[in-house]
Design a protein around this motif. Structure first.
Motif, PDB file in Angstrom:
ATOM      1  N   TYR A 236       0.588  -1.074   0.319  1.00  0.00           N
ATOM      2  CA  TYR A 236      -0.094  -0.061  -0.187  1.00  0.00           C
ATOM      3  C   TYR A 236       0.744   1.164   0.130  1.00  0.00           C
ATOM      4  CZ  TYR A 236      -4.185  -2.794   0.783  1.00  0.00           C
ATOM      5  OH  TYR A 236      -5.559  -3.793   0.761  1.00  0.00           O
TER       6      TYR A 236
ATOM      7  N   THR B 174       3.266   2.551   2.520  1.00  0.00           N
ATOM      8  CA  THR B 174       4.023   1.716   3.551  1.00  0.00           C
ATOM      9  C   THR B 174       5.002   1.215   3.463  1.00  0.00           C
ATOM     10  OG1 THR B 174       2.520   0.045   2.515  1.00  0.00           O
ATOM     11  CG2 THR B 174       1.445   0.788   4.405  1.00  0.00           C
TER      12      THR B 174
ATOM     13  N   ALA C  41       2.355  -5.993   1.245  1.00  0.00           N
ATOM     14  CA  ALA C  41       0.682  -6.609   1.950  1.00  0.00           C
ATOM     15  C   ALA C  41       0.854  -8.051   1.017  1.00  0.00           C
ATOM     16  CB  ALA C  41      -0.580  -5.790   1.247  1.00  0.00           C
TER      17      ALA C  41
ATOM     18  N   PRO D 241      -5.657 -15.428   8.896  1.00  0.00           N
ATOM     19  CA  PRO D 241      -5.577 -14.829   9.518  1.00  0.00           C
ATOM     20  C   PRO D 241      -6.147 -13.123   9.093  1.00  0.00           C
ATOM     21  CG  PRO D 241      -3.749 -15.331   9.564  1.00  0.00           C
ATOM     22  CD  PRO D 241      -4.136 -16.218   9.280  1.00  0.00           C
ATOM     23  N   ASN D 242      -6.231 -12.311  10.064  1.00  0.00           N
ATOM     24  CA  ASN D 242      -6.660 -10.612  10.435  1.00  0.00           C
ATOM     25  C   ASN D 242      -5.296 -10.763  10.212  1.00  0.00           C
ATOM     26  OD1 ASN D 242      -8.490 -10.839  12.352  1.00  0.00           O
ATOM     27  ND2 ASN D 242      -9.122 -10.501  11.113  1.00  0.00           N
ATOM     28  N   GLY D 243      -5.749  -9.262   8.816  1.00  0.00           N
ATOM     29  CA  GLY D 243      -4.177  -8.984   8.446  1.00  0.00           C
ATOM     30  C   GLY D 243      -3.750  -9.180   7.638  1.00  0.00           C
ATOM     31  N   SER D 244      -3.660 -10.465   6.706  1.00  0.00           N
ATOM     32  CA  SER D 244      -2.792 -11.752   6.330  1.00  0.00           C
ATOM     33  C   SER D 244      -2.475 -11.159   4.476  1.00  0.00           C
ATOM     34  CB  SER D 244      -3.225 -13.592   6.275  1.00  0.00           C
ATOM     35  OG  SER D 244      -4.577 -13.156   5.756  1.00  0.00           O
ATOM     36  N   GLY D 245      -3.970 -10.500   4.112  1.00  0.00           N
ATOM     37  CA  GLY D 245      -3.368  -9.925   2.594  1.00  0.00           C
ATOM     38  C   GLY D 245      -4.590 -10.832   2.252  1.00  0.00           C
ATOM     39  N   LYS D 246      -5.684 -10.696   2.430  1.00  0.00           N
ATOM     40  CA  LYS D 246      -6.883 -11.961   1.871  1.00  0.00           C
ATOM     41  C   LYS D 246      -7.282 -10.437   0.928  1.00  0.00           C
ATOM     42  CE  LYS D 246      -9.450 -13.077   5.613  1.00  0.00           C
ATOM     43  NZ  LYS D 246      -7.896 -12.296   7.408  1.00  0.00           N
ATOM     44  N   SER D 247      -7.983  -9.562   1.820  1.00  0.00           N
ATOM     45  CA  SER D 247      -9.031  -8.415   0.909  1.00  0.00           C
ATOM     46  C   SER D 247      -7.751  -7.608  -0.102  1.00  0.00           C
ATOM     47  CB  SER D 247      -9.181  -7.026   2.081  1.00  0.00           C
ATOM     48  OG  SER D 247      -9.810  -8.172   2.809  1.00  0.00           O
ATOM     49  N   THR D 248      -6.496  -7.923   0.216  1.00  0.00           N
ATOM     50  CA  THR D 248      -5.316  -7.005  -0.938  1.00  0.00           C
ATOM     51  C   THR D 248      -5.565  -8.071  -2.132  1.00  0.00           C
ATOM     52  OG1 THR D 248      -4.157  -6.721   1.118  1.00  0.00           O
ATOM     53  CG2 THR D 248      -3.220  -6.027  -1.190  1.00  0.00           C
TER      54      THR D 248
ATOM     55  N   GLU E 145     -15.317 -12.245   3.250  1.00  0.00           N
ATOM     56  CA  GLU E 145     -16.020 -12.523   4.168  1.00  0.00           C
ATOM     57  C   GLU E 145     -17.348 -12.323   4.076  1.00  0.00           C
ATOM     58  OE1 GLU E 145     -13.399 -11.976   7.810  1.00  0.00           O
ATOM     59  OE2 GLU E 145     -11.377 -11.057   6.535  1.00  0.00           O
TER      60      GLU E 145
HETATM   61  N1  LIG Z   1      -5.252   0.944   2.593  1.00  0.00           N
HETATM   62  C1  LIG Z   1      -4.550  -0.066   3.122  1.00  0.00           C
HETATM   63  N2  LIG Z   1      -2.893   1.408   3.102  1.00  0.00           N
HETATM   64  C2  LIG Z   1      -2.417   0.847   4.001  1.00  0.00           C
HETATM   65  N3  LIG Z   1      -2.726  -0.601   4.842  1.00  0.00           N
HETATM   66  C3  LIG Z   1      -3.152  -1.317   3.982  1.00  0.00           C
HETATM   67  C4  LIG Z   1      -4.557  -1.030   3.984  1.00  0.00           C
HETATM   68  N4  LIG Z   1      -5.299  -1.951   3.853  1.00  0.00           N
HETATM   69  C5  LIG Z   1      -5.195  -2.825   4.146  1.00  0.00           C
HETATM   70  N5  LIG Z   1      -3.919  -2.751   4.812  1.00  0.00           N
HETATM   71  C6  LIG Z   1      -2.723  -3.055   5.521  1.00  0.00           C
HETATM   72  O1  LIG Z   1      -2.235  -4.590   4.149  1.00  0.00           O
HETATM   73  C7  LIG Z   1      -2.284  -5.621   4.816  1.00  0.00           C
HETATM   74  C8  LIG Z   1      -3.194  -6.853   4.597  1.00  0.00           C
HETATM   75  O2  LIG Z   1      -4.410  -6.827   4.588  1.00  0.00           O
HETATM   76  P1  LIG Z   1      -5.572  -6.864   4.398  1.00  0.00           P
HETATM   77  O3  LIG Z   1      -6.573  -6.661   4.313  1.00  0.00           O
HETATM   78  O4  LIG Z   1      -5.382  -7.504   3.196  1.00  0.00           O
HETATM   79  O5  LIG Z   1      -5.720  -8.345   5.492  1.00  0.00           O
HETATM   80  P2  LIG Z   1      -7.445  -9.072   5.207  1.00  0.00           P
HETATM   81  O6  LIG Z   1      -6.226 -10.517   5.664  1.00  0.00           O
HETATM   82  O7  LIG Z   1      -8.228  -9.553   4.735  1.00  0.00           O
HETATM   83  O8  LIG Z   1      -7.496  -9.237   6.972  1.00  0.00           O
HETATM   84  P3  LIG Z   1      -8.937  -9.180   7.632  1.00  0.00           P
HETATM   85  O9  LIG Z   1      -9.134 -10.457   7.940  1.00  0.00           O
HETATM   86  O10 LIG Z   1      -8.431  -7.917   8.631  1.00  0.00           O
HETATM   87  O11 LIG Z   1     -10.420  -8.274   6.791  1.00  0.00           O
HETATM   88  C9  LIG Z   1      -2.674  -5.436   6.070  1.00  0.00           C
HETATM   89  O12 LIG Z   1      -1.118  -5.744   7.318  1.00  0.00           O
HETATM   90  C10 LIG Z   1      -3.138  -4.130   6.663  1.00  0.00           C
HETATM   91  O13 LIG Z   1      -2.876  -3.907   8.124  1.00  0.00           O
END
Ligand SMILES: Nc1ncnc2c1ncn2[C@@H]1O[C@H](COP(=O)(O)OP(=O)(O)OP(=O)(O)O)[C@@H](O)[C@H]1O
Ligand SMILES: [Mg+2]
Lengths: 269, 276
Positions: free
Chosen positions: B16, B19, B23, B42-49, B168
């Motif tokens: 991102y 940063t 991610a 898990p949370n923050g693992s990068g799934k949404s990314t 999710e």
């Molecule tokens: N818009 C953003 N700007 C900066 N960093 C981001 C942004 N969105 C996510 N991140 C970071 O990128 C990493 C991956 O985030 P992501 O949202 O892909 O995780 P996730 O697996 O979907 O988590 P969750 O279960 O909480 O949805 C995390 O460390 C998060 O802090």
């Protein structure tokens, strides 16, 4: 829930009537013509004509007259103030005098004219919102202002903003309610003390609300992009507006009435 | 509807803006036509990314992401990619645009500039698949959470995409709402739609074809749900995944020879085995 209904539907009263079925553009333009008419006509003797028209259109729209009149309730106070100001401040033949207060014949005429104008203004606008849903209104306005888009007028963006506002106001009200309850549960005192104290007590409600709103806006923008939104260009509609013969006829009749009213007014004065 | 759909990620890295950490850190993944793949992490693992790469909401900083051969970095391909891959997000309240059910379901097709009759038939179809027929003119705020999320799914379906990504999409729903969504998804997959389901809950991957585990922006493991459960709770815990009691119970029963470990766990069979 009553209030929420209020937000999404405005004061729209769904019904199956000729007026409801008219194209929103026709109704908006006719309302504009009527508002102009209310301002063009000055002779008090013509005002019963507006009343007659109001009754006729309400009947045609199958909306009880009492409901139409109720839409003017929020401005009753304003109407009274306007009347009072004109009664006491218009110069002319004194009818009645008490200390510094003078009422003149011109004042009475002027006060009635101003009060009635304001009243009919609100009543005709009310008739529009009673028979047209906010969605139709925003669609109609978007199409009416579309010719100004090349000049930089953001017709589509304003309509989209209105759509989103209609969608999110109930959600945000819910959210506010939830945060307020949470703060109350933690012992916040939201409705005691003077206005400054109350406003200060409201800050803990507003801050989380702002955070939520910005998060929402961000998520919504992503979702809209994912759904292929690229602004108004090349967009079609599920329920496109259709201008039919009856819309032209209705609008022409209203405009003719307004022109006739204005002409009669000239002739009388 | 899925013939030939394929999405390929090769060495995808993504950070991102502003940063330091990546991610996504070198992800290789192929999503094939008609499969139901779960992305678990898990949370923050990068799934949404990762999910946002699949329909070009994000483009890789390094590596390539191809959707049916179209590069997601290509601005001209965006429109086509968004029609191939539709997304449903976590919070139903943050993705519905219009105040009335049918207007919201129509939002995608309207953006595509389709004729009103086509939009109408798609909206009617999508709402009926999602069990929302009869609610066309209802204001959105009168819907329950589960109904709102089904409307979000309907909005995605109305674009008739060969692939649906659910980020999710059940996380904010109660068990009832969760079941409603999962039933719709299973039905769609049965009709041949490619499903990418993102979750951090192990029990949600039971009925999918393939699981990819992601942690710290890296794909750690890929395989079938049964192989995943066979890895055991300790290894899963190192990826930040918790094995739910139901799966543990099923594993115990398999270990005791009361259940066949080659058959996916179902509540009914576990109950039968316990009663025996
Ligand atoms: N818009 C953003 N700007 C900066 N960093 C981001 C942004 N969105 C996510 N991140 C970071 O990128 C990493 C991956 O985030 P992501 O949202 O892909 O995780 P996730 O697996 O979907 O988590 P969750 O279960 O909480 O949805 C995390 O460390 C998060 O802090
Ligand atoms: Mg996420």
């Amino acid at each position: 829930m009553q209030f929420m209904n209020h937000m999404t539907l405005g004061q729209y009263v769904p019904a199956d009537s000729f007026v409801h079925r008219l194209d929103p553009r026709c109704k908006i333009l006719a309302t504009v013509a009527l508002l102009a008419g209310v301002f063009l006509v000055t002779d008090l003797r013509l005002f019963p004509g507006w009343a007659l028209l109001l009754v006729a259109v309400s009947a045609l729209a199958k909306i009880p007259l009492s409901m139409v009149l109720r839409s003017a309730r929020p401005v009753v106070f304003l109407v009274l103030i306007t009347a009072l100001i004109h009664v006491f401040l218009t110069k002319g033949d004194p009818l009645w005098r008490w200390g510094i207060f003078t009422i003149t014949a011109e004042g009475v005429v002027m006060a009635s004219r101003m009060a009635l104008r304001l009243l009919f203004l609100v009543l005709f606008a009310g008739l529009l919102t009673l028979t047209t849903s906010p969605m139709e209104l925003s669609d109609g306005l978007e199409r009416l202002f579309a010719p100004l888009t090349p000049l930089g007028f953001p017709a589509h963006d304003l309509a989209m903003m209105m759509t989103i506002a209609l969608r999110f106001i109930p959600t945000l009200l819910d959210e506010t309610d939830r945060i307020m309850k949470a703060q109350l549960a933690r012992g916040a005192d939201l409705d005691r003390g003077n206005i400054v104290r109350r406003l200060r007590a409201f800050i803990p409600v507003l801050v989380p609300l702002f955070v939520i709103v910005f998060q929402r806006a961000d998520d919504l923008a992503t979702a809209m992009e994912a759904r292929g939104y690229r602004g108004g260009k090349g967009r079609s509609r599920l329920n496109p507006l259709h201008w039919r013969a009856r819309d032209g006829l209705a609008l022409a009749s209203v405009v003719a009435l307004v022109v006739a009213g204005a002409a009669a007014d000239r002739w009388l004065t | 509807m899925a013939e030939g759909f394929v999405s390929v990620l090769k060495g995808v890295r993504f950070s991102y803006p502003r940063t330091d950490t990546a991610a996504l850190d070198g992800v290789d993944l192929e999503i094939r036509a008609g499969e139901w793949i779960a992305l678990l992490g898990p949370n923050g693992s990068g799934k949404s990314t990762l999910a946002k790469h699949l329909n070009a909401l994000l483009a890789p900083t390094q590596g390539v992401c191809l959707v049916c051969g179209r590069d997601t970095r290509d601005e001209k391909a965006l429109e086509a990619i968004r029609r191939l891959v539709a997304m449903v997000f976590q919070n139903p309240d943050n993705q519905l645009v219009a105040a009335v059910v049918e207007e919201d379901a129509a939002f995608g097709p309207e953006n595509a500039g389709l004729p009103p009759e086509v939009i109408r038939s798609r909206v009617d179809w999508a709402l009926s698949v999602c069990g929302l027929s009869g609610k066309e003119r209802s204001p959105v705020y009168t819907l329950s959470g589960g109904q709102k999320q089904r409307l979000a799914v309907a909005g995605a379906l109305a674009m008739e995409p060969p692939c649906l990504v659910l980020d999710e999409a059940t996380a904010m729903l109660d068990p009832q709402g969760r079941t409603e969504i999962m039933d719709v998804v299973a039905d769609l997959n049965g009709r041949g739609m490619t499903i990418v389901q993102i979750t951090h809950r192990l029990e949600e991957v039971v009925s999918c074809d393939r699981v990819a585990v992601i942690d710290g922006g890296v794909l750690r493991w890929q395989g079938t749900p049964l192989d995943l459960f066979a890895l055991g709770p300790d290894l899963l815990a190192t990826w930040g995944l918790e094995t739910p009691p139901f799966i543990r119970l099923w594993q115990e029963l398999c270990g005791a020879g009361l259940l066949d470990p080659a058959v996916p766990p179902s509540p009914k069979e576990v109950l039968d085995a316990l009663c025996r």
